[in-house]
Design a protein around this motif. Sequence first.
Motif, PDB file in Angstrom:
ATOM      1  N   GLY A   1      23.408  47.500  27.485  1.00  0.00           N
ATOM      2  CA  GLY A   1      23.881  48.309  28.407  1.00  0.00           C
ATOM      3  C   GLY A   1      22.641  48.284  29.580  1.00  0.00           C
ATOM      4  N   LEU A   2      21.562  48.498  29.297  1.00  0.00           N
ATOM      5  CA  LEU A   2      20.213  48.726  30.240  1.00  0.00           C
ATOM      6  C   LEU A   2      20.110  47.367  30.736  1.00  0.00           C
ATOM      7  CD1 LEU A   2      17.766  50.126  31.337  1.00  0.00           C
ATOM      8  CD2 LEU A   2      16.551  49.071  29.314  1.00  0.00           C
ATOM      9  N   LEU A   3      20.095  46.213  30.160  1.00  0.00           N
ATOM     10  CA  LEU A   3      19.824  44.880  30.771  1.00  0.00           C
ATOM     11  C   LEU A   3      21.059  44.710  31.614  1.00  0.00           C
ATOM     12  CD1 LEU A   3      18.392  42.229  30.595  1.00  0.00           C
ATOM     13  CD2 LEU A   3      19.899  41.554  28.576  1.00  0.00           C
ATOM     14  N   ALA A   4      22.273  44.989  31.205  1.00  0.00           N
ATOM     15  CA  ALA A   4      23.463  44.609  32.310  1.00  0.00           C
ATOM     16  C   ALA A   4      23.216  45.284  33.540  1.00  0.00           C
ATOM     17  CB  ALA A   4      24.758  45.258  31.418  1.00  0.00           C
ATOM     18  N   ARG A   5      22.753  46.770  33.479  1.00  0.00           N
ATOM     19  CA  ARG A   5      22.560  47.571  34.480  1.00  0.00           C
ATOM     20  C   ARG A   5      21.571  46.946  35.498  1.00  0.00           C
ATOM     21  NH1 ARG A   5      20.637  52.429  32.042  1.00  0.00           N
ATOM     22  NH2 ARG A   5      19.240  52.307  34.119  1.00  0.00           N
ATOM     23  N   LEU A   6      20.439  46.522  34.999  1.00  0.00           N
ATOM     24  CA  LEU A   6      19.319  45.952  35.792  1.00  0.00           C
ATOM     25  C   LEU A   6      19.661  44.810  36.290  1.00  0.00           C
ATOM     26  CD1 LEU A   6      16.257  47.018  33.488  1.00  0.00           C
ATOM     27  CD2 LEU A   6      17.124  48.263  35.445  1.00  0.00           C
TER      28      LEU A   6
ATOM     29  N   LEU B   1      23.776  51.556  39.589  1.00  0.00           N
ATOM     30  CA  LEU B   1      23.527  50.903  38.314  1.00  0.00           C
ATOM     31  C   LEU B   1      22.242  50.941  37.812  1.00  0.00           C
ATOM     32  CD1 LEU B   1      26.114  47.692  39.035  1.00  0.00           C
ATOM     33  CD2 LEU B   1      26.455  49.820  37.445  1.00  0.00           C
ATOM     34  N   VAL B   2      21.065  50.613  38.877  1.00  0.00           N
ATOM     35  CA  VAL B   2      19.773  50.531  38.298  1.00  0.00           C
ATOM     36  C   VAL B   2      19.218  51.621  37.753  1.00  0.00           C
ATOM     37  CG1 VAL B   2      17.509  50.265  38.987  1.00  0.00           C
ATOM     38  CG2 VAL B   2      19.065  48.347  39.563  1.00  0.00           C
ATOM     39  N   LEU B   3      19.794  53.006  38.227  1.00  0.00           N
ATOM     40  CA  LEU B   3      19.464  54.124  38.033  1.00  0.00           C
ATOM     41  C   LEU B   3      20.103  54.574  36.796  1.00  0.00           C
ATOM     42  CD1 LEU B   3      19.136  55.778  41.725  1.00  0.00           C
ATOM     43  CD2 LEU B   3      17.044  55.220  39.931  1.00  0.00           C
ATOM     44  N   GLY B   4      21.372  54.074  36.513  1.00  0.00           N
ATOM     45  CA  GLY B   4      22.234  54.549  35.592  1.00  0.00           C
ATOM     46  C   GLY B   4      22.908  55.840  35.988  1.00  0.00           C
ATOM     47  N   LEU B   5      23.320  55.960  37.019  1.00  0.00           N
ATOM     48  CA  LEU B   5      23.736  57.178  37.897  1.00  0.00           C
ATOM     49  C   LEU B   5      25.253  56.772  38.298  1.00  0.00           C
ATOM     50  CD1 LEU B   5      23.389  59.977  38.811  1.00  0.00           C
ATOM     51  CD2 LEU B   5      22.691  59.163  41.008  1.00  0.00           C
TER      52      LEU B   5
END
Length: 169
Positions: free
Chosen positions: A6-11, A64-68
């Motif tokens: 999920g982190l990789l997808a967001r970044l 997305l980058v911030l996960g917000l």
Amino acid sequence: MKDWIGLLARLVTGGVWIVAGALKLPDPSESVRAVRAYDLLPEAVVPTVGHLLPVLEVVVGLLLVLGLLTRPAAVVSSLLFVAFIIGISAAWARGLQIDCGCFGGGGYDADATSKYPWEIARDVGLLALSGWLAVRPRSRWALDPVLFGSSHATDSAENERNPHVEEHA
């Protein structure tokens, strides 16, 4: 492991949106010209879409980058990628030779036909990442659990102690 995906997808997805929007912001008329080149929207809405699209891209990318607000941002991201895939496919099917305008530019491009398959493949890949986040928005280093609370931290710590717990969740 899923939280790292999920982190990789967001970044990746967020980074692409930020770059795409930021490259268009300095020259909004170029963005309007790119939207117009697809010849899909009524002329009355082309300037509005052309001016708002780069801003929307940057906002979705930052979220997305911030996960917000990850799930809503991922849904918007997915819808935008579906629209872009349809737009590029429609241009290709109608024999238009236009730059996709994905990272600025737009207008006639003599090599467009050879670029369309790669542009569609790229957008399908980014759509898949956005879809992952829409279905499973939880990821590492996101602001959602910090600001809105969740059992994310507890779940993650538990998963590190017992990686099989996540398999049954």
